[in-house]
Motif scaffolding. Structure first.
Motif, mmCIF file in Angstrom:
data_model
loop_
_atom_site.group_PDB
_atom_site.id
_atom_site.type_symbol
_atom_site.label_atom_id
_atom_site.label_comp_id
_atom_site.label_asym_id
_atom_site.label_seq_id
_atom_site.Cartn_x
_atom_site.Cartn_y
_atom_site.Cartn_z
ATOM 1 N N GLN A 10 -5.552 1.301 27.587
ATOM 2 C CA GLN A 10 -4.608 0.510 26.795
ATOM 3 C C GLN A 10 -4.154 1.234 25.529
ATOM 4 O OE1 GLN A 10 -7.683 -0.709 27.634
ATOM 5 N NE2 GLN A 10 -7.302 -2.405 29.040
ATOM 6 N N CYS A 11 -4.927 2.210 25.081
ATOM 7 C CA CYS A 11 -4.645 2.836 23.786
ATOM 8 C C CYS A 11 -3.551 3.891 23.927
ATOM 9 C CB CYS A 11 -5.923 3.453 23.215
ATOM 10 S SG CYS A 11 -5.646 4.313 21.664
ATOM 11 N N ILE A 12 -2.438 3.679 23.253
ATOM 12 C CA ILE A 12 -1.313 4.617 23.336
ATOM 13 C C ILE A 12 -1.714 5.998 22.830
ATOM 14 C CG2 ILE A 12 -0.361 3.885 21.107
ATOM 15 C CD1 ILE A 12 1.758 4.966 24.110
ATOM 16 N N PHE A 13 -2.611 6.042 21.847
ATOM 17 C CA PHE A 13 -3.007 7.337 21.294
ATOM 18 C C PHE A 13 -3.905 8.097 22.258
ATOM 19 C CE2 PHE A 13 -1.622 4.808 17.722
ATOM 20 C CZ PHE A 13 -0.699 5.666 17.175
ATOM 21 N N CYS A 14 -4.753 7.395 23.009
ATOM 22 C CA CYS A 14 -5.537 8.052 24.054
ATOM 23 C C CYS A 14 -4.609 8.622 25.131
ATOM 24 C CB CYS A 14 -6.548 7.083 24.671
ATOM 25 S SG CYS A 14 -7.963 6.759 23.594
ATOM 26 N N GLN A 15 -3.535 7.901 25.420
ATOM 27 C CA GLN A 15 -2.573 8.390 26.418
ATOM 28 C C GLN A 15 -1.801 9.607 25.903
ATOM 29 O OE1 GLN A 15 -0.254 5.186 28.136
ATOM 30 N NE2 GLN A 15 -2.051 3.866 28.204
ATOM 31 N N ALA A 52 -11.841 11.638 21.307
ATOM 32 C CA ALA A 52 -12.592 10.469 21.766
ATOM 33 C C ALA A 52 -12.038 9.232 21.062
ATOM 34 C CB ALA A 52 -14.066 10.649 21.447
ATOM 35 N N HIS A 53 -12.011 8.113 21.783
ATOM 36 C CA HIS A 53 -11.495 6.882 21.188
ATOM 37 C C HIS A 53 -12.520 6.286 20.223
ATOM 38 C CE1 HIS A 53 -9.008 3.222 20.963
ATOM 39 N NE2 HIS A 53 -10.176 2.619 20.801
ATOM 40 N N HIS A 54 -12.125 6.166 18.944
ATOM 41 C CA HIS A 54 -12.927 5.479 17.928
ATOM 42 C C HIS A 54 -11.975 4.564 17.168
ATOM 43 C CE1 HIS A 54 -16.186 8.304 18.595
ATOM 44 N NE2 HIS A 54 -15.363 9.304 18.377
ATOM 45 N N PRO A 103 -5.047 1.045 17.052
ATOM 46 C CA PRO A 103 -6.423 0.796 17.494
ATOM 47 C C PRO A 103 -7.286 2.057 17.496
ATOM 48 C CG PRO A 103 -4.982 0.949 19.398
ATOM 49 C CD PRO A 103 -4.104 1.055 18.180
ATOM 50 N N HIS A 104 -6.673 3.217 17.259
ATOM 51 C CA HIS A 104 -7.355 4.518 17.346
ATOM 52 C C HIS A 104 -7.417 5.119 15.940
ATOM 53 C CE1 HIS A 104 -8.131 8.039 20.233
ATOM 54 N NE2 HIS A 104 -8.175 8.617 19.034
ATOM 55 N N MET A 105 -8.611 5.456 15.495
ATOM 56 C CA MET A 105 -8.781 6.038 14.159
ATOM 57 C C MET A 105 -7.929 7.301 14.020
ATOM 58 S SD MET A 105 -10.482 8.802 12.698
ATOM 59 C CE MET A 105 -10.763 9.200 10.976
#
Ligand code: ZN
Length: 149
Positions: A10-15, A52-54, A103-105
């Motif tokens: 769901q996290c756009i930044f992870c994508q 990494a997602h934080h 949602p992503h630091m």
């Protein structure tokens, strides 16, 4: 509060980090990437993201935080040289009350010039009495000492 659970779908930044969503990466190492913000506070505004997602910076392991700080230093230097920036702001909006929207630091690195119209970094200089000053010192120092044990 942003969710700390891995949330890469769901996290756009992870994508963005995985390459599923395109971005202009100006920096990458094994722990983080630096991308050009598509809605910059000033042209050349860079977002540094841990791979990494934080959700929040206290959840970021120390070695990743060091990598983020080194990236911020290098990107800040590049902005000054490449964009003729006079200065940079490096900051983390840590939680919603501090202005975190993603949602992503992340760490923001914003090139600055005199009279560029950005005023959000003007901090008030409040008065503090000695008693309150000591209370604040004890509260934070006690907590820090507990964490170091
Ligand atoms: Zn993420």
């Amino acid at each position: 509060m942003p969710d700390e659970k891995p949330n890469t779908e769901q996290c756009i930044f992870c994508q963005i980090i995985s390459g599923k969503v395109s971005s202009r990466k100006v920096y990458e190492d094994e722990r983080c990437v630096g991308i050009l913000d598509i809605n910059p506070a000033n042209p050349g505004h860079v977002l540094i993201l841990p791979k990494a997602h934080h959700g929040l910076s206290p959840m970021v392991p120390d070695d990743e935080m060091m990598a983020l700080a080194i990236a911020a230093k290098r990107i800040s230097f590049a902005q000054i040289r490449a964009l003729n920036a006079q200065s940079t702001n490096i900051f983390i909006a840590n939680g919603a009350a501090a202005g975190q929207k993603a949602p992503h630091m992340m760490i923001h690195v914003i090139p600055r010039k005199e009279k560029d119209g950005i005023s959000c970094f003007t901090l008030p200089k409040n008065k503090l009495n000695t008693e309150d000053y000591e209370k604040l010192y004890k509260a934070i120092k006690t907590r820090m000492d507990e964490r170091m044990r």
